[in-house]
Scaffold this active site. Structure first.
Site, PDB file in Angstrom:
ATOM      1  N   ARG A  90       0.820  -1.217   0.000  1.00  0.00           N
ATOM      2  CA  ARG A  90       0.000   0.000   0.000  1.00  0.00           C
ATOM      3  C   ARG A  90       0.857   1.272   0.000  1.00  0.00           C
ATOM      4  NH1 ARG A  90      -5.285   1.849   1.566  1.00  0.00           N
ATOM      5  NH2 ARG A  90      -5.247   3.695   2.902  1.00  0.00           N
ATOM      6  N   ILE A 112      -6.889   7.862  -1.321  1.00  0.00           N
ATOM      7  CA  ILE A 112      -6.849   6.402  -1.306  1.00  0.00           C
ATOM      8  C   ILE A 112      -7.682   5.995  -0.089  1.00  0.00           C
ATOM      9  CG2 ILE A 112      -4.627   6.495  -0.096  1.00  0.00           C
ATOM     10  CD1 ILE A 112      -3.944   3.772  -1.212  1.00  0.00           C
ATOM     11  N   SER A 113      -8.689   5.156  -0.299  1.00  0.00           N
ATOM     12  CA  SER A 113      -9.621   4.805   0.770  1.00  0.00           C
ATOM     13  C   SER A 113      -8.926   4.051   1.893  1.00  0.00           C
ATOM     14  CB  SER A 113     -10.767   3.949   0.218  1.00  0.00           C
ATOM     15  OG  SER A 113     -11.533   4.662  -0.718  1.00  0.00           O
ATOM     16  N   GLN A 114      -9.524   4.113   3.084  1.00  0.00           N
ATOM     17  CA  GLN A 114      -8.959   3.382   4.220  1.00  0.00           C
ATOM     18  C   GLN A 114      -8.980   1.887   3.917  1.00  0.00           C
ATOM     19  OE1 GLN A 114     -12.670   4.483   6.683  1.00  0.00           O
ATOM     20  NE2 GLN A 114     -11.713   2.878   7.887  1.00  0.00           N
ATOM     21  N   PRO A 115      -8.026   1.127   4.444  1.00  0.00           N
ATOM     22  CA  PRO A 115      -7.917  -0.295   4.120  1.00  0.00           C
ATOM     23  C   PRO A 115      -9.201  -1.085   4.341  1.00  0.00           C
ATOM     24  CG  PRO A 115      -5.937   0.441   5.229  1.00  0.00           C
ATOM     25  CD  PRO A 115      -6.906   1.584   5.292  1.00  0.00           C
TER      26      PRO A 115
END
Length: 221
Positions: A42, A68-71
């Site tokens: 990531r 970038i979206s949270q995991p």
């Protein structure tokens, strides 16, 4: 040991912790999804100045008012599509290319569309450098889908829409699944939809907050 190698080892440890604490303990059960999230670096998809935050439980700015979206959200969206490995997938909103990289570990072929030329070019170069070869990056209005490559077995929309764009419904194969945030520009519900006998059947997965989907069938600015 070279300092760069120490850094990579540290990122690997952070990635393992991310998978265990943010994903597995919060209900992500699909082993293939967990393995893909563990395998994809990531930090390579995050701007240099934010790399120390790469594995934190939060979205991160990637420029041009995008994130970038949270995991957890990435994993939850992808798990909901129940990919087996032979699917053709469309992602709307390539961003940095992170979700497309995850998807490429889980599906046969991934198409991703990004409206911002700079982000699309950077994502394409990054995915090529990292050897994610089963991803085709396109620049254009993602709300209109990618009709020349349709139909798709699964569609992931990584931006919020006021309604489900009709072109995406049309491009979803029979039996296909779509995950999309629906709501206004501030808050949405993450919805899973299945196309059965030409009709969409939906259920809500989570409350969420995504950047808006800009385009003819999104928030037309």
């Amino acid at each position: 040991m070279h300092p760069d190698q120490i850094g990579e080892l540290d990122f690997t440890a952070q990635r393992r912790e991310m998978v265990e604490r943010q994903l597995r303990k919060r209900g992500i059960r699909d082993g293939r999804v967990l393995e893909a999230m563990l395998a994809v670096p990531r930090h390579e998809f995050v701007p240099e100045e934010f790399r120390a935050m790469s594995y934190e439980d939060k979205p991160i700015s990637i420029g041009e008012e995008q994130t970038i979206s949270q995991p957890f959200i990435v994993a939850a969206m992808i798990e909901a599509m129940e990919l087996k490995g032979n699917e053709k997938v469309l992602e709307v909103g390539a961003g940095s290319g992170y979700a497309a990289a995850i998807l490429s570990k889980l599906a046969a072929l991934v198409y991703t569309v990004e409206s911002r030329t700079g982000l699309a070019t950077a994502a394409q170069e990054r995915l090529k450098r990292l050897k994610f070869t089963d991803v085709a990056v396109h620049t254009g209005d993602g709300s209109a889908g990618l009709p020349d490559a349709a139909p798709f077995d699964a569609i992931l929309v990584a931006a919020a829409a006021p309604l489900v764009p009709q072109p995406l419904i049309d491009q979803l194969a029979e039996g296909g699944r779509m995950v999309i945030p629906i709501g206004d520009e501030k808050a949405q519900e993450l919805v899973l939809m299945r196309k059965l006998k030409g009709e969409l059947h939906s259920r809500t997965l989570h409350h969420c907050a995504f950047v808006p989907l800009i385009g003819r069938y999104g928030f037309n600015r």
